[in-house]
Design an enzyme around this catalytic site. Structure first.
Site, PDB file in Angstrom:
ATOM      1  N   LYS A  83     -11.837  44.618 -14.208  1.00  0.00           N
ATOM      2  CA  LYS A  83     -12.741  44.896 -13.082  1.00  0.00           C
ATOM      3  C   LYS A  83     -12.605  46.357 -12.665  1.00  0.00           C
ATOM      4  O   LYS A  83     -11.497  46.907 -12.670  1.00  0.00           O
ATOM      5  CB  LYS A  83     -12.384  43.955 -11.932  1.00  0.00           C
ATOM      6  CG  LYS A  83     -13.331  44.021 -10.737  1.00  0.00           C
ATOM      7  CD  LYS A  83     -12.935  42.979  -9.688  1.00  0.00           C
ATOM      8  CE  LYS A  83     -13.837  42.979  -8.476  1.00  0.00           C
ATOM      9  NZ  LYS A  83     -13.448  41.954  -7.493  1.00  0.00           N
ATOM     10  N   SER A 158     -17.032  38.907  -6.041  1.00  0.00           N
ATOM     11  CA  SER A 158     -17.433  40.204  -6.537  1.00  0.00           C
ATOM     12  C   SER A 158     -17.045  40.494  -7.984  1.00  0.00           C
ATOM     13  O   SER A 158     -17.564  41.450  -8.563  1.00  0.00           O
ATOM     14  CB  SER A 158     -16.829  41.291  -5.646  1.00  0.00           C
ATOM     15  OG  SER A 158     -15.412  41.211  -5.671  1.00  0.00           O
ATOM     16  N   SER A 182     -13.290  36.129  -4.860  1.00  0.00           N
ATOM     17  CA  SER A 182     -13.990  36.939  -5.865  1.00  0.00           C
ATOM     18  C   SER A 182     -13.600  36.704  -7.313  1.00  0.00           C
ATOM     19  O   SER A 182     -14.267  37.211  -8.207  1.00  0.00           O
ATOM     20  CB  SER A 182     -13.828  38.416  -5.548  1.00  0.00           C
ATOM     21  OG  SER A 182     -14.775  38.774  -4.591  1.00  0.00           O
TER      22      SER A 182
HETATM   23  N1  GLN Z   1     -17.261  37.344  -1.146  1.00  0.00           N
HETATM   24  C1  GLN Z   1     -16.204  37.660  -0.225  1.00  0.00           C
HETATM   25  C2  GLN Z   1     -16.598  38.871   0.586  1.00  0.00           C
HETATM   26  O1  GLN Z   1     -17.713  39.202   0.539  1.00  0.00           O
HETATM   27  C3  GLN Z   1     -14.934  37.869  -0.956  1.00  0.00           C
HETATM   28  C4  GLN Z   1     -14.901  39.118  -1.717  1.00  0.00           C
HETATM   29  C5  GLN Z   1     -13.666  39.238  -2.539  1.00  0.00           C
HETATM   30  O2  GLN Z   1     -12.944  38.274  -2.741  1.00  0.00           O
HETATM   31  N2  GLN Z   1     -13.407  40.449  -2.969  1.00  0.00           N
HETATM   32  O3  GLN Z   1     -15.845  39.439   1.292  1.00  0.00           O
END
Ligand code: GLN
Length: 494
Positions: A83, A158, A182
């Site tokens: 990532k 994400s 994420s």
């Molecule tokens: N989708 C969650 C957010 O928008 C978690 C994001 C993540 O785990 N990096 O914060």
């Protein structure tokens, strides 16, 4: 089936073995996956940057090391995708943001160093929501990633790029980061396995900080054994991360026996109710029957404080994000505005206005608000107290259960654009994964079937450092479900 299509179906562990015994060469493996990437990327856009030249150089370096010291390079020649919020020395690291479009770090994140040490070959950096704030990979400055199961849909986020890359056989495994889901939510949307380890088990050194008390790096793979093997590579104490824990790391992948008999599994009532889509709930319930069939004792448990988890998360995550993202100011990192400015304050303001996208700005504004003098007690302190209640709910649950389960996400992959206009709906996608980060515990998502042709994820949560138990039950369920065997053709041309 041609050579390449046969090769890319192999798991990471199989590839490691075939390379070690000389049946496949690391060059052949690297070339096959790069060819697959070239074929799939126009449809998917799972990568922000690819580094084919670097990969081949790495293969030569790794081969030299393997000749000398094979034992310490157990995954010599196996490709990986990382990532783009993990620092890679001399290789672009953008965090999906214009702010870091041309940013080249001078050091490797500890996990990147560890995978390199194990002989794993980095092919490229995967797409993500800008600074990991999002649930769909649509907020990336470089454009969205598409779901390999249906390219009109999001891969989740994400870590959507990593999930799509693994699901579409562009790489056998990948690394993601998980602050509120994420890793697990995109794993669920793309039909792969993804794990968030116990907070502190994997080093955060070199992971671009989003919400430091919640962030954790973890593995993504097409099966539980590969996921366990990657966890074994990246876990372990790191003196460069003050929150890293000192524990012995078991050889996770070699210890999986799939023993479920007598394991007490609690179904979290608050995460398996009417907010879950019917098709998802149906597959979840069928998976519970399967667990019982394997010998587990399944019962419902209630963790009443979880109803506050989403609100608590949005306060704490935004507060920490607003503080962490303050460093992107046009001076220390990356992008700086070209607009004429009167003074340094205007330069900061214009740089940040142009460099950050909408969702990141929303988090910064919310974060600075909940931390401001007049509102700190009302929001931030209160959220921290409720976070403790949530952690206590989990602690009491471990007195009765060995593991807890829920669907990973309330829905299957949604359409591109569907939730971008309504942030609250977007945030709901993480309602089942967020409590895990707030409590700092480990959890995995494994695919448990298809609802209307789209993958559904099953989440297994464990007590702190309960990774092995979580993985073992996941392994048993995976064997009983046979997801990949049944569905590979849907995301792969034969
Ligand atoms: N989708 C969650 C957010 O928008 C978690 C994001 C993540 O785990 N990096 O914060």
């Amino acid at each position: 089936m041609d050579f390449k299509n046969k090769l890319i179906r192999k798991s990471a562990l199989e590839l490691a073995k075939l390379i070690a015994t000389g049946e496949l060469s690391a060059e052949e493996v690297t070339s096959a996956f790069l060819e697959r990437i070239e074929e799939a990327e126009p449809r998917l856009h799972a990568f922000i940057n690819l580094f084919p030249d670097f990969a081949f150089e790495e293969v030569s370096r790794m081969e030299a090391r393997f000749q000398k010291d094979g034992e310490n390079t157990p995954f010599a020649g196996v490709p990986v995708a990382v990532k783009d919020d993990l620092s890679t020395k001399e290789l672009l690291t953008t965090c999906g943001s214009k702010m870091l479009e041309n940013f080249v770090p001078v050091y490797d994140a500890t996990v990147v160093k560890k995978v390199k040490d194990a002989g794993v070959v980095l092919l490229g950096k995967t797409n993500m929501d800008e600074f990991a704030a999002g649930s769909s990979t649509e907020t990336s400055y470089f454009g969205p990633t598409m779901n390999p199961w249906d390219t009109s849909r999001v891969p989740g986020g994400s870590s959507g790029g990593s999930a799509a890359a693994v699901a579409s056989y562009e790489v056998p495994w990948a690394i993601g980061s998980d602050t509120g889901g994420s890793i697990r939510q995109p794993a669920s949307f793309c039909g792969i396995v993804g794990m968030k380890p116990t907070y502190g088990l994997v080093s955060r050194y070199g992971l671009t900080a989003f919400a430091s008390s919640l962030d954790q790096v973890g593995p993504m793979a097409r099966n539980v054994k590969d996921c366990a093997a990657m966890l074994g590579v990246i876990a372990g104490h790191d003196s460069l991360d003050g929150t890293s824990i000192q524990v012995e790391i078991p050889g996770y992948s070699g210890m999986l026996g799939g023993n479920v008999k007598g394991v007490k599994v609690g179904v979290v009532k608050e995460l398996a109710g009417e907010s879950i889509e019917a098709g998802v709930l149906d597959l979840f319930n069928r998976s519970l029957d399967l667990l019982e069939g394997l010998g587990a004792c399944v019962e419902e448990v209630s963790l009443p404080s979880l109803k506050y988890a989403l609100s608590v998360y949005s306060i704490i995550a935004s507060a920490e994000a607003s503080s962490n993202l303050a460093r992107y100011d046009g001076v220390r990192y990356g992008f700086r505005t070209d607009e004429p400015v009167e003074d340094v304050w205007e330069m900061y303001a214009k740089t940040r206005a142009e460099g950050f996208g909408m969702e990141v700005k929303r988090r910064i504004m919310l974060g600075t608000y909940v931390l401001s003098a007049g509102h700190y007690d009302q929001y931030y302190s209160k959220a921290q107290m409720i976070r403790t209640l949530i952690a206590e709910d989990f602690s009491s649950a471990w007195e009765k259960c060995d593991l807890l389960v829920s669907p990973t996400s309330p829905t299957t992959a949604f359409q591109l654009g569907e939730k971008l206009v309504d942030p609250l709906k977007m945030y709901m996608a993480d309602m089942c994964t967020i409590p895990v980060n707030l409590a700092g515990i480990p959890a995995i998502s494994i695919p448990c079937g298809l609802s209307d042709g789209l993958p559904v994820g099953f989440q297994i949560m464990g007590p702190p450092l309960g990774e092995l138990k979580v993985l073992d039950v996941a392994y048993a369920m995976e064997g009983a479900i046979g997801f990949e065997e049944k569905t590979a053709e849907k995301v792969l041309p034969s």
